[in-house]
Design an enzyme around this catalytic site. Structure first.
Site, PDB file in Angstrom:
ATOM      1  CD  GLU A 181      -2.974  -1.027   2.306  1.00  0.00           C
ATOM      2  OE1 GLU A 181      -4.123  -1.450   2.106  1.00  0.00           O
ATOM      3  OE2 GLU A 181      -2.589  -0.588   3.409  1.00  0.00           O
ATOM      4  CB  CYS A 206       3.155   7.540   3.032  1.00  0.00           C
ATOM      5  SG  CYS A 206       3.739   6.467   4.357  1.00  0.00           S
ATOM      6  CB  CYS A 251       6.888  -4.951   8.826  1.00  0.00           C
ATOM      7  SG  CYS A 251       8.088  -3.992   9.763  1.00  0.00           S
ATOM      8  CB  CYS A 256       5.766  -1.722  16.073  1.00  0.00           C
ATOM      9  SG  CYS A 256       7.514  -1.430  15.672  1.00  0.00           S
ATOM     10  CB  CYS A 308       2.582  -0.701  13.627  1.00  0.00           C
ATOM     11  SG  CYS A 308       2.746  -0.460  11.848  1.00  0.00           S
ATOM     12  CB  CYS A 368       0.553   7.315  10.992  1.00  0.00           C
ATOM     13  SG  CYS A 368       2.140   6.808  11.644  1.00  0.00           S
TER      14      CYS A 368
END
Length: 403
Positions: free
Chosen positions: A121, A134, A141, A145, A148, A379
């Site tokens: 994305e 962005c 990933c 985290c 997230c 975010c």
């Protein structure tokens, strides 16, 4: 209401011939690598530099995506290029447009080796006077985290330089930011200047775990004869891969952002688990020695506001103490919810009290206005797997978030 343009219905493609050689993408190559590739394809070495200059202009200034559109290149050469190379950009699976003008694209890239096609994305955030893209650096990933959404998706693979640059090229095309492209009617974009004026490596993935490819992509983006983005308008965000931070400043020369989110190792170990390997003291030392650091080139520290977790005034005081001596600004990010998240956003009054304390200590601490929440583009909300949900389920989740 957010809008969605679905590109997922594709006509079946006939199977490729087994012996057909794969074509190399020219996107993301350095000038030197492109020249070498052209010579290997049969272009005389004495012509290579000139041909690279032609291709560079068509790809990155004019924004063409078909060799046939390169009008000052001979027909025979265009045919040779098409036989050996490709300049394809990512496939747009879906484009979503938020009520605030934020756009999110679900991009699909072809398989590499024996793998399957992958999706990522990319988000465009329009503001008065600038437009920020962005960009993602990995599919998934590894950092997990806990606040997230991307961290809940396993790492599939790194993106190649051309795939990173391709996100910028496609966004500029869709927004009408190339000479022969048209801006969509009603689109929310800056009123003047470049529509994509800034790039932040803050999408899916940890950029410093894909260092070489990210560095090459940034070199292409910042080339003055092509996309010509100033390095002061390119920001790389890292969760704290300490050994690579100094090298980033020396070799890339971009602005640095640190995903901090906590002021003690105990809490940061939970929120940002890479802290167990590179604790806060080591991270701060790397920041203090970042090449080019000055009041004009400050480090941005990102701090997501989690209710009852890291948002006390004592946390604010410790944050000020922690950053003492570092030219910095602190972006306070209201937590953006996603399905299944264990956290809540801090109360707005508490965020403002936190910001006031940090401001009074001499640090700029803007509160980031949530953008694109209704399309899960804010975010910490990016996750390509979410786009495979049925449309009805996505709308139901969006309604729940809005409430």
């Amino acid at each position: 209401m957010s809008a969605a343009i679905d590109h997922a219905v594709l006509a079946p493609r006939p199977p490729a011939a087994a012996a057909a050689p794969s074509r190399r993408s020219l996107l993301g190559l350095s000038r030197e690598a492109m020249a070498t590739a052209l010579v290997e394809a049969g272009i005389p070495e004495r012509q290579a530099k000139m041909r690279v200059q032609q291709l560079w202009h068509w790809l990155y200034v004019r924004g063409v995506k078909d060799f046939a559109d390169m009008r000052n290149v001979s027909k025979d050469l265009r045919q040779l290029l098409a036989e050996h190379f490709e300049i394809e950009r990512p496939e747009i699976v879906e484009e979503q447009i938020s009520v605030d003008g934020t756009r999110k694209w679900l991009f699909r890239f072809p398989a590499r080796g024996a793998g399957r096609p992958v999706e990522i994305e990319t988000v465009y955030i329009p503001e008065e006077g600038r437009g920020t893209l962005c960009v993602s650096s990995q599919v998934g990933c590894t950092l997990t985290c806990t606040f997230c959404h991307t961290g809940t998706q396993r790492l599939v693979r790194n993106l190649e330089p051309g795939e990173i640059v391709g996100q910028l090229l496609t966004a500029r095309e869709r927004l009408g930011d190339f000479p022969d492209a048209a801006t969509p009617q009603g689109a929310i974009v800056p009123s003047e200047g470049r529509l994509v004026s800034n790039v932040v490596m803050m999408g899916m993935g940890e950029p410093l775990y894909n260092y070489d490819n990210v560095a090459q992509a940034i070199a292409v983006m910042s080339d003055g004869d092509g996309l010509a983005l100033s390095k002061r308008r390119i920001t790389l965000s890292t969760s704290g891969v300490v050994p690579m931070i100094g090298r980033t400043g020396e070799e890339m020369g971009v602005m640095l952002a640190i995903s901090l989110h906590a002021v003690t190792d105990e809490l940061r170990n939970v929120l940002v688990p890479i802290n167990k390997k590179y604790p806060i003291a080591e991270l701060m030392e790397a920041c203090r020695s970042y090449p080019g650091l000055s009041n004009a080139r400050r480090i941005t520290f990102e701090y997501v506001m989690l209710k009852g977790v890291n948002d006390s005034l004592d946390d604010a005081r410790q944050l000020v103490k922690l950053l003492r001596g570092i030219p910095a600004k602190i972006n306070l990010i209201p937590f953006n919810p996603w399905p299944g998240s264990p956290y809540e956003c801090s109360d707005w009054d508490q965020i403002e009290r936190f910001a006031d304390l940090v401001n009074q200590a001499g640090y700029a601490s803007p509160i980031r206005t949530p953008r694109g929440r209704d399309i899960f583009a804010a975010c910490g909300q990016l996750k390509s797997e979410s786009e495979r949900m049925k449309k009805g389920d996505r709308l139901a989740l969006a309604a729940a978030v809005a409430e």
